[in-house]
Every structure is written in C-alpha cells, then in structure tokens.
Motif scaffolding. Structure first.
Motif, PDB file in Angstrom:
ATOM      1  N   ASN A 233       3.255  50.870   3.659  1.00 55.31           N
ATOM      2  CA  ASN A 233       4.598  51.419   3.866  1.00 55.31           C
ATOM      3  C   ASN A 233       5.455  50.536   4.770  1.00 55.31           C
ATOM      4  OD1 ASN A 233       3.056  52.117   6.194  1.00 55.31           O
ATOM      5  ND2 ASN A 233       4.477  53.779   6.678  1.00 55.31           N
ATOM      6  N   LEU A 234       4.863  49.526   5.399  1.00 55.33           N
ATOM      7  CA  LEU A 234       5.634  48.607   6.232  1.00 55.33           C
ATOM      8  C   LEU A 234       6.547  47.709   5.405  1.00 55.33           C
ATOM      9  CD1 LEU A 234       2.929  47.564   8.845  1.00 55.33           C
ATOM     10  CD2 LEU A 234       4.848  49.113   9.167  1.00 55.33           C
ATOM     11  N   SER A 235       6.391  47.740   4.090  1.00 53.25           N
ATOM     12  CA  SER A 235       7.280  46.943   3.234  1.00 53.25           C
ATOM     13  C   SER A 235       8.719  47.415   3.340  1.00 53.25           C
ATOM     14  CB  SER A 235       6.817  47.016   1.774  1.00 53.25           C
ATOM     15  OG  SER A 235       6.952  48.342   1.273  1.00 53.25           O
ATOM     16  N   LYS A 236       8.913  48.666   3.756  1.00 53.18           N
ATOM     17  CA  LYS A 236      10.271  49.207   3.879  1.00 53.18           C
ATOM     18  C   LYS A 236      10.509  49.733   5.298  1.00 53.18           C
ATOM     19  CE  LYS A 236      10.419  50.505  -1.003  1.00 53.18           C
ATOM     20  NZ  LYS A 236      10.562  51.614  -1.983  1.00 53.18           N
ATOM     21  N   PHE A 237       9.930  49.063   6.264  1.00 57.06           N
ATOM     22  CA  PHE A 237      10.003  49.533   7.642  1.00 57.06           C
ATOM     23  C   PHE A 237      11.328  49.089   8.259  1.00 57.06           C
ATOM     24  CE2 PHE A 237       8.702  49.902  12.106  1.00 57.06           C
ATOM     25  CZ  PHE A 237       8.018  51.101  12.060  1.00 57.06           C
ATOM     26  N   ILE A 240      12.643  49.214  13.541  1.00 54.75           N
ATOM     27  CA  ILE A 240      12.969  48.235  14.574  1.00 54.75           C
ATOM     28  C   ILE A 240      13.541  46.996  13.888  1.00 54.75           C
ATOM     29  CG2 ILE A 240      11.176  49.072  16.140  1.00 54.75           C
ATOM     30  CD1 ILE A 240       9.488  46.697  15.465  1.00 54.75           C
ATOM     31  N   SER A 241      14.088  46.107  14.668  1.00 59.39           N
ATOM     32  CA  SER A 241      14.800  44.943  14.139  1.00 59.39           C
ATOM     33  C   SER A 241      13.898  44.068  13.282  1.00 59.39           C
ATOM     34  CB  SER A 241      15.354  44.118  15.294  1.00 59.39           C
ATOM     35  OG  SER A 241      15.734  42.834  14.866  1.00 59.39           O
ATOM     36  N   ILE A 242      14.466  43.543  12.199  1.00 55.81           N
ATOM     37  CA  ILE A 242      13.695  42.635  11.342  1.00 55.81           C
ATOM     38  C   ILE A 242      13.358  41.362  12.095  1.00 55.81           C
ATOM     39  CG2 ILE A 242      15.708  41.490  10.313  1.00 55.81           C
ATOM     40  CD1 ILE A 242      14.090  41.466   7.661  1.00 55.81           C
ATOM     41  N   TYR A 243      14.174  41.000  13.105  1.00 57.30           N
ATOM     42  CA  TYR A 243      13.838  39.849  13.940  1.00 57.30           C
ATOM     43  C   TYR A 243      12.506  40.083  14.634  1.00 57.30           C
ATOM     44  CZ  TYR A 243      18.689  38.261  13.399  1.00 57.30           C
ATOM     45  OH  TYR A 243      19.879  37.831  12.885  1.00 57.30           O
ATOM     46  N   ASP A 244      12.311  41.314  15.147  1.00 55.46           N
ATOM     47  CA  ASP A 244      11.054  41.646  15.829  1.00 55.46           C
ATOM     48  C   ASP A 244       9.890  41.632  14.850  1.00 55.46           C
ATOM     49  OD1 ASP A 244      12.729  41.992  17.939  1.00 55.46           O
ATOM     50  OD2 ASP A 244      12.443  44.159  18.134  1.00 55.46           O
ATOM     51  N   LEU A 245      10.117  42.145  13.631  1.00 57.50           N
ATOM     52  CA  LEU A 245       9.052  42.167  12.621  1.00 57.50           C
ATOM     53  C   LEU A 245       8.621  40.751  12.255  1.00 57.50           C
ATOM     54  CD1 LEU A 245      10.394  44.988  10.251  1.00 57.50           C
ATOM     55  CD2 LEU A 245       8.821  45.193  12.186  1.00 57.50           C
ATOM     56  N   MET A 246       9.596  39.846  12.185  1.00 59.58           N
ATOM     57  CA  MET A 246       9.262  38.451  11.890  1.00 59.58           C
ATOM     58  C   MET A 246       8.534  37.811  13.070  1.00 59.58           C
ATOM     59  SD  MET A 246      12.502  36.961   9.698  1.00 59.58           S
ATOM     60  CE  MET A 246      13.709  37.238  11.004  1.00 59.58           C
ATOM     61  N   ASP A 247       8.971  38.115  14.310  1.00 60.42           N
ATOM     62  CA  ASP A 247       8.292  37.575  15.496  1.00 60.42           C
ATOM     63  C   ASP A 247       6.830  38.009  15.547  1.00 60.42           C
ATOM     64  OD1 ASP A 247      10.584  36.326  16.327  1.00 60.42           O
ATOM     65  OD2 ASP A 247      11.129  37.856  17.803  1.00 60.42           O
ATOM     66  N   LEU A 248       6.575  39.263  15.137  1.00 55.90           N
ATOM     67  CA  LEU A 248       5.214  39.800  15.163  1.00 55.90           C
ATOM     68  C   LEU A 248       4.379  39.346  13.975  1.00 55.90           C
ATOM     69  CD1 LEU A 248       6.125  43.458  16.215  1.00 55.90           C
ATOM     70  CD2 LEU A 248       4.844  41.812  17.606  1.00 55.90           C
ATOM     71  N   ALA A 334      -4.249  45.118  -8.820  1.00 61.52           N
ATOM     72  CA  ALA A 334      -3.446  43.969  -8.388  1.00 61.52           C
ATOM     73  C   ALA A 334      -2.917  44.200  -6.978  1.00 61.52           C
ATOM     74  CB  ALA A 334      -2.293  43.744  -9.360  1.00 61.52           C
ATOM     75  N   VAL A 335      -3.464  43.484  -6.021  1.00 63.55           N
ATOM     76  CA  VAL A 335      -3.047  43.609  -4.622  1.00 63.55           C
ATOM     77  C   VAL A 335      -2.697  42.230  -4.084  1.00 63.55           C
ATOM     78  CG1 VAL A 335      -3.711  44.322  -2.300  1.00 63.55           C
ATOM     79  CG2 VAL A 335      -4.559  45.597  -4.278  1.00 63.55           C
ATOM     80  N   GLN A 336      -1.526  42.134  -3.478  1.00 66.43           N
ATOM     81  CA  GLN A 336      -1.147  40.925  -2.763  1.00 66.43           C
ATOM     82  C   GLN A 336      -0.962  41.274  -1.283  1.00 66.43           C
ATOM     83  OE1 GLN A 336       1.233  41.652  -5.609  1.00 66.43           O
ATOM     84  NE2 GLN A 336      -0.448  40.848  -6.831  1.00 66.43           N
ATOM     85  N   ILE A 337      -0.840  40.249  -0.461  1.00 66.63           N
ATOM     86  CA  ILE A 337      -0.591  40.451   0.958  1.00 66.63           C
ATOM     87  C   ILE A 337       0.690  39.702   1.320  1.00 66.63           C
ATOM     88  CG2 ILE A 337      -1.465  40.085   3.297  1.00 66.63           C
ATOM     89  CD1 ILE A 337      -4.287  40.330   2.186  1.00 66.63           C
ATOM     90  N   PHE A 338       1.605  40.418   1.986  1.00 66.68           N
ATOM     91  CA  PHE A 338       2.915  39.864   2.326  1.00 66.68           C
ATOM     92  C   PHE A 338       3.119  39.866   3.835  1.00 66.68           C
ATOM     93  CE2 PHE A 338       3.323  41.790  -1.896  1.00 66.68           C
ATOM     94  CZ  PHE A 338       3.834  40.717  -2.629  1.00 66.68           C
ATOM     95  N   ARG A 339       3.946  38.926   4.288  1.00 71.75           N
ATOM     96  CA  ARG A 339       4.280  38.822   5.710  1.00 71.75           C
ATOM     97  C   ARG A 339       5.794  38.709   5.865  1.00 71.75           C
ATOM     98  NH1 ARG A 339       0.594  34.756   8.556  1.00 71.75           N
ATOM     99  NH2 ARG A 339      -0.718  36.645   8.552  1.00 71.75           N
ATOM    100  N   TYR A 340       6.341  39.417   6.845  1.00 74.81           N
ATOM    101  CA  TYR A 340       7.777  39.308   7.108  1.00 74.81           C
ATOM    102  C   TYR A 340       8.110  37.870   7.488  1.00 74.81           C
ATOM    103  CZ  TYR A 340       9.037  44.237   6.850  1.00 74.81           C
ATOM    104  OH  TYR A 340       9.308  45.510   6.404  1.00 74.81           O
ATOM    105  N   ASN A 341       9.088  37.291   6.759  1.00 76.84           N
ATOM    106  CA  ASN A 341       9.426  35.898   6.967  1.00 76.84           C
ATOM    107  C   ASN A 341      10.811  35.616   6.391  1.00 76.84           C
ATOM    108  OD1 ASN A 341       8.443  32.967   7.498  1.00 76.84           O
ATOM    109  ND2 ASN A 341       9.162  32.912   5.375  1.00 76.84           N
ATOM    110  N   ASP A 342      11.624  34.905   7.164  1.00 75.27           N
ATOM    111  CA  ASP A 342      12.934  34.468   6.685  1.00 75.27           C
ATOM    112  C   ASP A 342      13.753  35.630   6.118  1.00 75.27           C
ATOM    113  OD1 ASP A 342      14.934  32.630   6.219  1.00 75.27           O
ATOM    114  OD2 ASP A 342      14.141  32.024   4.260  1.00 75.27           O
ATOM    115  N   PHE A 343      13.759  36.761   6.839  1.00 67.80           N
ATOM    116  CA  PHE A 343      14.503  37.972   6.491  1.00 67.80           C
ATOM    117  C   PHE A 343      14.069  38.586   5.151  1.00 67.80           C
ATOM    118  CE2 PHE A 343      17.130  35.382   9.249  1.00 67.80           C
ATOM    119  CZ  PHE A 343      17.429  36.296  10.253  1.00 67.80           C
TER     120      PHE A 343
END
Length: 349
Positions: A233-237, A240-248, A334-343
C-alpha cells in the motif's frame, strides 16, 4: 447498488479490449446475478440448466462470496476468472480457476527473499505493532461506577511480520525485532547502527497512523544510507512528503508500475466509446482481463492449452504471470519490487 457501477465499469473495460480482436467472432453472454440469497438461486439455476457448459471462458462472478459459491458447484473443464478477490483460498479445489490479484503472501515472500539476499551484512531491524487493546466504557443504570471492557485486537502486523520471517534463520544476520505496544513509537535512533553498517528497516504494517509516525521519526535520524521496506500500500502513500520517501529509499513489493501514457490513452478511448469517465480501479481490470485471456486464446485456441506457456505480460502497467497451485487453480505470481526515486518509482527487482 454500489456493485452495479463497479460491475458496469469492469464490463465496459472488458468490451473495450475486444477492439483489438475484430477478426474474431466473439459471442458474449451476460448473466445478472443480483445480490444476497437471490444471487445464489440464480447461480444454482445457471449451473443446473447447463447454459454455460460450452463456453470458452467464464469471468466471474465478480465478488468473492458468489464466486466461491459458483466455482465449488461448476466442475466443467472451462477457465473461470476471479478478477477482484485477493482471498488466498479462492483457487482451492478447482483447477480451472484463475485469480488475477496477487496474494499478499506472495508479495511478502518475494520481498523477504530479496531483503535477506541483498542485505546479508547490513543491520536489519523489523518494527511491528503487537496485540492492541481497545477500552470501552459501559455505563450501568444502577451502578455507582463506570465499568470498562477490553477488546483484544490482533494486528495484521503480526501475520505480515511472520510471513516475512518464516524462512529466515536470523542467527545468520545482524537482526533485531522491535515490538511496539501502541500505535506510536517513542524513538528509533538509539536502535540504529552508527559504526558503519547500513541500517535496513522493515515495517510490516498497513496502518497509516503507525507508518506515518515511524517514517517521520526515521527521516529525522538523518541517516542517508538507510533503506526502508514496507507493504504494497506504500505505492500510494501520500501522508508525508515524497522528498522524505525518496530520502528513506522507501521500497515495497507490487505488481503494477503505472504506465501513465498507456493509462491516459485507455481513459480517452473509454470516454470516447461510452461517454463517461469510469473508476479506473475496476475498468482497467476488465480491460486487462480481456486483453490477456483473449491474447492467450488467439495463440493457443484454449486458455487451458496454454498451461505451460504463461509468461510475464504487462498491460496498463500491471503484470500477469500465472502458476498453478498444488491444490487447485492458477494464481497470478507476478511480483516486482519498487523504490521511490526521482518523484516516481524505480523497479529494482
């Protein structure tokens, strides 16, 4: 009915997929099964009258209870598609059932293997909530004092945490589990390794309050090498700021990486065809169902003939790859893994 609109969005999405197959003579039969006990009578009648015994593909019933009722009674060798239900038992005892949504257990299993392969030498911390106790006050008419009752709630965090850890020998890792007794954790910085190891944080929770508070405290630690893993569910979180999500470096398992160009094209085509804007959540699955299974049918002449030929196929950003369970039908694995990056998201697995 709310489900009427859902069903129509799904159905029109499915019809839209047929535009790709104008060379085929496709007959469609629609059965309205209503709601409640009446729907069971209609389903019994459909099965008993053998109206669908010669179909090549059956989609639905769309919702879990009716689907389970139907698939347990319909035993013909015809593929039956369950488009929405995420229940793990949806495929049990019927080898012809195809479940479209990916089971959360499969997502967490893939995530676990990735984490404990990728971070063998890192400092891994799993943080989850424990049993919660709800207090309710009962006011008694003849009593001088209020009476209190306590409801015990087992959080999903416990189950999700166990799933992530079920095949892991923690003695082989720098690992610690932190169990939180409430929705709010006091502090986390004192648990982080500051001597050179990378801190890997696992959060097996879908509770927005708990996750938001925890992510905020983790971000306040200013650990630029930290990587945080969480639930789909973090795909639509957006708490908090997306900047923070990318930092983490917030990372999660999913089976959909939204292709905005393809999605926008789908919405425009849908509107041009039906003159209204659908709920994308349901209309897209209808479209994907038709596109995937009609493509398989066109190649192999039968869905079930393709048992050994299911490969990763991505439609509107969502990926499908079916594998048969030992005790029943086919699940989308079918499962992939994603990371917050570049907005946006970066696919890392």
């Amino acid at each position: 009915y709310k489900k009427t609109r859902i069903s129509l969005d799904f159905y029109f999405g499915f019809l839209l997929s047929l535009n790709k197959y104008n060379d085929y003579n496709i007959d469609i039969y629609v059965f309205d099964i209503k709601e409640g006990d009446l729907s069971r009578d209609i389903l019994k009648e459909i099965v008993e009258e053998k109206k669908i015994n010669k179909m090549d593909l059956i989609i639905g019933p769309l919702f879990t209870d009716n689907f389970l009722f139907f698939k347990n009674r319909f035993k013909k060798n015809i593929p039956i598609i369950s488009p929405f239900s995420k229940k793990p038992h949806i495929t049990l005892n019927n080898q012809n059932v195809f479940q479209l949504p990916v089971d959360i257990n499969d997502k967490l299993s893939i995530l676990s293997k990735f984490i404990f392969t990728e971070h063998v030498n890192d400092n891994i911390i799993l943080i989850r909530r424990d049993t919660l106790f709800n207090t309710t006050k009962n006011i008694m008419a003849d009593a001088d004092e209020n009476q209190y009752s306590y409801d015990t709630l087992l959080t999903d965090d416990i189950l999700y945490g166990k799933k992530i850890m079920q095949d892991i020998d923690t003695s082989q890792y720098f690992f610690e589990e932190i169990i939180v007794q409430d929705n709010v954790i006091d502090s986390i910085h004192h648990k982080l390794d500051t001597l050179g190891k990378k801190n890997i944080i696992l959060i097996p929770s879908e509770d927005n309050v708990f996750v938001t508070d925890l992510l905020s405290k983790l971000h306040a630690c200013r650990d630029t090498s930290m990587v945080v893993y969480g639930m789909p569910n973090l795909s639509k979180f957006n708490h908090i700021s997306i900047y923070d999500l990318m930092d983490l470096k917030l990372t999660f398992p999913h089976n959909q990486n939204i292709d905005y160009e393809e999605i926008n094209k789908f919405i425009i085509n849908f509107y041009n065809q039906y003159n209204y804007l659908p709920n994308l959540k349901y209309s897209s699955v209808g479209y994907e169902s038709g596109t995937y299974f009609l493509d398989v049918f066109s190649k192999y002449g039968s869905i079930l003939n393709a048992r050994n030929h299911f490969n990763d196929t991505t439609i509107l950003g969502r990926t499908y790859n079916f594998e048969q369970e030992n005790n029943g039908g086919y699940k989308n694995k079918a499962v992939q893994i994603f990371r917050y990056n570049d907005f946006g998201y970066l696919k890392i697995y």
